[in-house]
Design an enzyme around this catalytic site. Structure first.
Site, PDB file in Angstrom:
ATOM      1  N   GLY A  18      -5.063 -10.919   1.890  1.00  0.00           N
ATOM      2  CA  GLY A  18      -6.118 -10.852   3.083  1.00  0.00           C
ATOM      3  C   GLY A  18      -6.296  -9.713   4.024  1.00  0.00           C
ATOM      4  O   GLY A  18      -6.533  -8.805   4.562  1.00  0.00           O
ATOM      5  N   CYS A  19      -4.619  -9.659   4.288  1.00  0.00           N
ATOM      6  CA  CYS A  19      -4.506  -8.744   6.316  1.00  0.00           C
ATOM      7  C   CYS A  19      -4.287  -7.831   5.430  1.00  0.00           C
ATOM      8  O   CYS A  19      -4.874  -6.428   6.029  1.00  0.00           O
ATOM      9  CB  CYS A  19      -3.102  -9.677   6.492  1.00  0.00           C
ATOM     10  SG  CYS A  19      -3.667 -10.731   7.640  1.00  0.00           S
ATOM     11  N   THR A  20      -3.811  -7.192   4.057  1.00  0.00           N
ATOM     12  CA  THR A  20      -4.023  -6.376   3.584  1.00  0.00           C
ATOM     13  C   THR A  20      -5.146  -5.763   2.806  1.00  0.00           C
ATOM     14  O   THR A  20      -5.217  -4.484   3.933  1.00  0.00           O
ATOM     15  CB  THR A  20      -3.269  -6.644   2.507  1.00  0.00           C
ATOM     16  OG1 THR A  20      -1.403  -6.345   2.388  1.00  0.00           O
ATOM     17  CG2 THR A  20      -3.034  -4.171   1.647  1.00  0.00           C
TER      18      THR A  20
ATOM     19  N   ALA B 255      -7.473  -4.195   6.611  1.00  0.00           N
ATOM     20  CA  ALA B 255      -6.524  -3.233   6.939  1.00  0.00           C
ATOM     21  C   ALA B 255      -6.498  -2.441   6.260  1.00  0.00           C
ATOM     22  O   ALA B 255      -6.556  -0.652   7.060  1.00  0.00           O
ATOM     23  CB  ALA B 255      -4.904  -3.424   7.237  1.00  0.00           C
TER      24      ALA B 255
END
Length: 173
Positions: free
Chosen positions: A64-66, A69
């Site tokens: 999710g964070c990738t 970003a």
């Protein structure tokens, strides 16, 4: 004033909550190290950039964070064209942020907040539900901060997917 956690008692169980920031509130200033170990102070960035999109995320190199970003990376020119600088903050180490930046070719500043001071000041760290269970952790949140260090927009509990498009729509970017 920096918001601080306060306790409440519910059924004999003490829970902690963190005050959430709202548009018009003063943005807490901070100095954190970037992915290269250099100190970055929010008020100096705002002074140099005009406005800032400050987003808090749980952990570098997770799916999710990738996704989030990379969405910021892919839309960075639209933010820059509107005089908005993007900063991402997580509790990850400088070394992990450097690896994340390099692996994903991220073209904006990532900041390390291992003590969770900025996360807490922005109400982006505290109790949240994860798969129906209450846990303490990073609450995925984004703030748009004006040149005078006031909050223009505050988004809490955002989803990684589609969040950047939502910000762009709301800001007319």
């Amino acid at each position: 004033m920096i918001p601080v956690p306060h306790g409440s008692t519910k059924g004999g169980i003490v829970t902690e909550t963190t005050k959430r920031l709202e548009p018009g509130d003063h943005a807490p200033d901070f100095t954190l190290n970037d992915a290269d170990g250099n100190p970055v102070t929010l008020s100096e960035v705002v002074r140099g950039a005009g406005s800032v999109v400050l987003y808090f995320y749980p952990a570098a190199m997770t799916p999710g964070c990738t996704k989030e970003a990379c969405d910021f990376r892919d839309n960075l020119s639209a933010f820059a064209d509107s005089d908005l600088r993007v900063l991402g903050v997580s509790p990850d180490t400088v070394e992990k942020l450097r690896a994340f930046r390099d692996a994903e070719k991220l073209n904006f500043t990532l900041l390390s907040d291992p003590d969770r001071e900025a996360l807490t000041a922005y109400g982006a760290y505290g109790e949240k539900k994860n798969y129906g269970k209450v846990v303490r952790g990073v609450i995925r949140s984004t703030f748009v901060i004006n040149a005078d260090l006031t909050i223009a927009k505050a988004f809490y509990n955002v989803r990684a997917t589609g969040h950047v498009d939502r910000i762009k729509r709301e800001l007319g970017v």
